[in-house]
Scaffold this motif. Structure first.
Motif, PDB file in Angstrom:
ATOM      1  N   PHE A 181       0.754  -1.249  -0.078  1.00 51.24           N
ATOM      2  CA  PHE A 181      -0.032  -0.015  -0.082  1.00 51.24           C
ATOM      3  C   PHE A 181       0.771   1.314   0.154  1.00 51.24           C
ATOM      4  O   PHE A 181       0.338   2.367   0.134  1.00 51.24           O
ATOM      5  CB  PHE A 181      -0.721  -0.150   1.185  1.00 51.24           C
ATOM      6  N   ASP A 182       2.154   1.305  -0.219  1.00 51.70           N
ATOM      7  CA  ASP A 182       2.903   2.240  -0.382  1.00 51.70           C
ATOM      8  C   ASP A 182       2.730   3.470  -1.183  1.00 51.70           C
ATOM      9  O   ASP A 182       2.769   4.571  -0.950  1.00 51.70           O
ATOM     10  CB  ASP A 182       4.268   1.915  -0.496  1.00 51.70           C
ATOM     11  N   ALA A 183       1.811   3.155  -2.172  1.00 51.73           N
ATOM     12  CA  ALA A 183       1.539   4.267  -3.131  1.00 51.73           C
ATOM     13  C   ALA A 183      -0.035   4.130  -3.728  1.00 51.73           C
ATOM     14  O   ALA A 183      -0.518   4.380  -4.530  1.00 51.73           O
ATOM     15  CB  ALA A 183       2.406   4.134  -4.435  1.00 51.73           C
ATOM     16  N   VAL A 184      -0.836   3.308  -2.648  1.00 55.77           N
ATOM     17  CA  VAL A 184      -1.967   2.951  -3.065  1.00 55.77           C
ATOM     18  C   VAL A 184      -3.086   3.491  -1.974  1.00 55.77           C
ATOM     19  O   VAL A 184      -2.960   3.364  -0.908  1.00 55.77           O
ATOM     20  CB  VAL A 184      -2.384   1.423  -3.058  1.00 55.77           C
ATOM     21  N   ASP A 185      -4.150   4.310  -2.314  1.00 55.40           N
ATOM     22  CA  ASP A 185      -4.808   5.036  -1.399  1.00 55.40           C
ATOM     23  C   ASP A 185      -6.131   4.053  -0.901  1.00 55.40           C
ATOM     24  O   ASP A 185      -6.572   3.337  -1.667  1.00 55.40           O
ATOM     25  CB  ASP A 185      -5.557   6.271  -1.979  1.00 55.40           C
ATOM     26  N   CYS A 186      -6.651   4.405   0.247  1.00 55.44           N
ATOM     27  CA  CYS A 186      -7.841   3.464   0.686  1.00 55.44           C
ATOM     28  C   CYS A 186      -9.181   3.858  -0.285  1.00 55.44           C
ATOM     29  O   CYS A 186      -9.153   5.093  -0.704  1.00 55.44           O
ATOM     30  CB  CYS A 186      -7.866   3.692   2.180  1.00 55.44           C
ATOM     31  N   ASP A 187     -10.159   3.104  -0.035  1.00 58.86           N
ATOM     32  CA  ASP A 187     -11.447   3.440  -0.769  1.00 58.86           C
ATOM     33  C   ASP A 187     -11.900   4.833   0.175  1.00 58.86           C
ATOM     34  O   ASP A 187     -11.453   5.181   1.370  1.00 58.86           O
ATOM     35  CB  ASP A 187     -12.494   2.335  -0.219  1.00 58.86           C
ATOM     36  N   THR A 188     -12.369   5.584  -0.612  1.00 63.72           N
ATOM     37  CA  THR A 188     -12.932   6.967  -0.125  1.00 63.72           C
ATOM     38  C   THR A 188     -14.281   6.829   0.446  1.00 63.72           C
ATOM     39  O   THR A 188     -15.043   5.969   0.339  1.00 63.72           O
ATOM     40  CB  THR A 188     -13.099   8.043  -1.234  1.00 63.72           C
ATOM     41  N   CYS A 189     -14.523   7.804   1.518  1.00 70.37           N
ATOM     42  CA  CYS A 189     -15.835   8.014   2.054  1.00 70.37           C
ATOM     43  C   CYS A 189     -16.717   8.189   1.039  1.00 70.37           C
ATOM     44  O   CYS A 189     -18.072   8.140   1.265  1.00 70.37           O
ATOM     45  CB  CYS A 189     -15.928   9.033   3.384  1.00 70.37           C
ATOM     46  N   ALA A 190     -16.219   8.981   0.228  1.00 74.03           N
ATOM     47  CA  ALA A 190     -17.422   9.655  -0.836  1.00 74.03           C
ATOM     48  C   ALA A 190     -17.991   8.391  -1.734  1.00 74.03           C
ATOM     49  O   ALA A 190     -19.088   8.574  -2.116  1.00 74.03           O
ATOM     50  CB  ALA A 190     -16.713  10.520  -1.687  1.00 74.03           C
ATOM     51  N   ALA A 191     -17.053   7.442  -1.999  1.00 69.47           N
ATOM     52  CA  ALA A 191     -17.610   6.311  -2.708  1.00 69.47           C
ATOM     53  C   ALA A 191     -18.494   5.393  -1.923  1.00 69.47           C
ATOM     54  O   ALA A 191     -19.176   4.662  -2.331  1.00 69.47           O
ATOM     55  CB  ALA A 191     -16.442   5.648  -3.470  1.00 69.47           C
ATOM     56  N   ASP A 192     -18.038   4.997  -0.517  1.00 71.64           N
ATOM     57  CA  ASP A 192     -18.386   3.981   0.099  1.00 71.64           C
ATOM     58  C   ASP A 192     -19.578   4.729   1.271  1.00 71.64           C
ATOM     59  O   ASP A 192     -20.293   3.834   1.891  1.00 71.64           O
ATOM     60  CB  ASP A 192     -17.439   3.341   1.112  1.00 71.64           C
ATOM     61  N   GLY A 193     -19.560   5.869   1.564  1.00 71.62           N
ATOM     62  CA  GLY A 193     -20.212   6.377   2.578  1.00 71.62           C
ATOM     63  C   GLY A 193     -19.659   6.014   3.833  1.00 71.62           C
ATOM     64  O   GLY A 193     -18.985   5.080   4.070  1.00 71.62           O
ATOM     65  N   VAL A 194     -20.045   6.868   4.890  1.00 73.63           N
ATOM     66  CA  VAL A 194     -19.562   6.817   6.185  1.00 73.63           C
ATOM     67  C   VAL A 194     -20.846   7.430   7.253  1.00 73.63           C
ATOM     68  O   VAL A 194     -21.430   8.319   7.065  1.00 73.63           O
ATOM     69  CB  VAL A 194     -18.310   7.450   6.295  1.00 73.63           C
ATOM     70  N   LEU A 195     -20.932   6.784   8.244  1.00 75.07           N
ATOM     71  CA  LEU A 195     -21.792   7.230   9.219  1.00 75.07           C
ATOM     72  C   LEU A 195     -21.156   8.298  10.302  1.00 75.07           C
ATOM     73  O   LEU A 195     -20.087   7.517  11.069  1.00 75.07           O
ATOM     74  CB  LEU A 195     -22.488   5.917  10.083  1.00 75.07           C
ATOM     75  N   GLY A 196     -21.683   9.326  10.563  1.00 76.67           N
ATOM     76  CA  GLY A 196     -20.953  10.254  11.561  1.00 76.67           C
ATOM     77  C   GLY A 196     -20.701   9.661  12.658  1.00 76.67           C
ATOM     78  O   GLY A 196     -19.541   9.883  13.327  1.00 76.67           O
ATOM     79  N   ALA A 197     -21.785   8.936  13.446  1.00 77.39           N
ATOM     80  CA  ALA A 197     -21.481   8.524  14.922  1.00 77.39           C
ATOM     81  C   ALA A 197     -20.563   7.391  14.809  1.00 77.39           C
ATOM     82  O   ALA A 197     -19.887   7.096  15.924  1.00 77.39           O
ATOM     83  CB  ALA A 197     -22.858   7.892  15.330  1.00 77.39           C
TER      84      ALA A 197
END
Length: 263
Positions: A181-197
């Protein structure tokens, strides 16, 4: 260092805890924490580290506040939209407690600046949103002999761990994820969504975990649990620990090697 009367009053509920006490509160007041990432994880982390009286905070983030952040990045308001997160976060700290020293760093960490930014910290807490930065931070912490707390979230799963790869026999973050993962970003919240709590849950646990490290040797707030990854399932809900073994071939924390997340 002694605490003034107003500081004694502010942290009275800490001081009456045998696991913290006066000695522990002084230790927190003298601590320097570098927070990498002032986003979803960084917001609750910052709130509770500041509330705990961490004496010096360095806040690192190269992003600006966006309207979509407000659903989970709770230190920001609509008036902050377009401002650098590190500067807005530092302003929040100053409003919250004038007794704390805070330094914003509006920059992305790289080979040219990471060592300078992290040097002198008692602990680094990484809640950033890409693996390349996480691995660079981990490798630098090992070189500088600084404990590292990492926190990450993907949809409804959180991960929090303390690492001490600079100590003999202990794994570092690179032992956990490897080199891929040295040059690979993780999945984004914009794509996967995330619950604030859910982000708040992970961030507050990370701040508690960081304080275990900062109070070690002063008081006993539980063991730092270096090398134990805590998996937090927000849907079940549940938490389970996983022990991360030291990788004998890891180039981040072994002398023979050379070394150079989502909110």
């Amino acid at each position: 260092m002694t605490l003034t009367a107003d500081r004694l009053g502010r942290f009275a509920r800490h001081i009456v805890l045998p696991e913290v006490g006066g000695a522990g509160q002084v230790a927190l007041s003298e601590a320097h924490v570098v927070l990498v990432g002032c986003g979803g994880i960084g917001s609750p982390v910052l709130q509770y580290l500041a509330a705990a009286g961490i004496g010096r905070l360095t806040l690192v983030d190269d992003d600006v506040v966006d309207v979509s952040n407000l659903q989970r990045q709770t230190i920001y308001t609509p008036s902050d939209i377009g401002r650098p997160k590190a500067e807005a976060a530092a302003e929040w700290v100053r409003r919250f407690d004038l007794g704390l020293k805070v330094d914003p760093v509006v920059a992305r960490l790289g080979d040219d600046n990471t060592r300078d930014v992290l040097s002198g910290a008692d602990l680094v807490l990484d809640g950033c949103d890409n693996f390349a930065t996480r691995l660079l931070v981990s490798d630098t912490c090992v070189k500088l002999g600084i404990p590292l707390t990492t926190a990450a979230i993907g949809r409804f799963q959180g991960q929090v761990a303390n690492f001490a790869g600079h100590l003999p026999g202990y794994a570092c973050y690179r032992c956990f994820v490897g080199d891929a993962f040295d040059a690979v970003d993780c999945d984004t919240c914009a794509a996967d969504g995330v619950l604030g709590a859910m982000v708040g849950m992970v961030g507050t646990f990370a701040s508690m975990h960081a304080m275990r490290v900062l109070l070690a040797g002063h008081t006993v707030l539980g063991e730092p649990q270096f090398g134990t990854l805590h998996l937090i399932d927000g849907l079940a809900p549940s938490m389970r620990p996983l022990r991360i073994a030291k990788d004998p071939a890891c180039r981040g924390c072994n002398a023979h090697g050379a070394s150079t997340s989502c909110a």
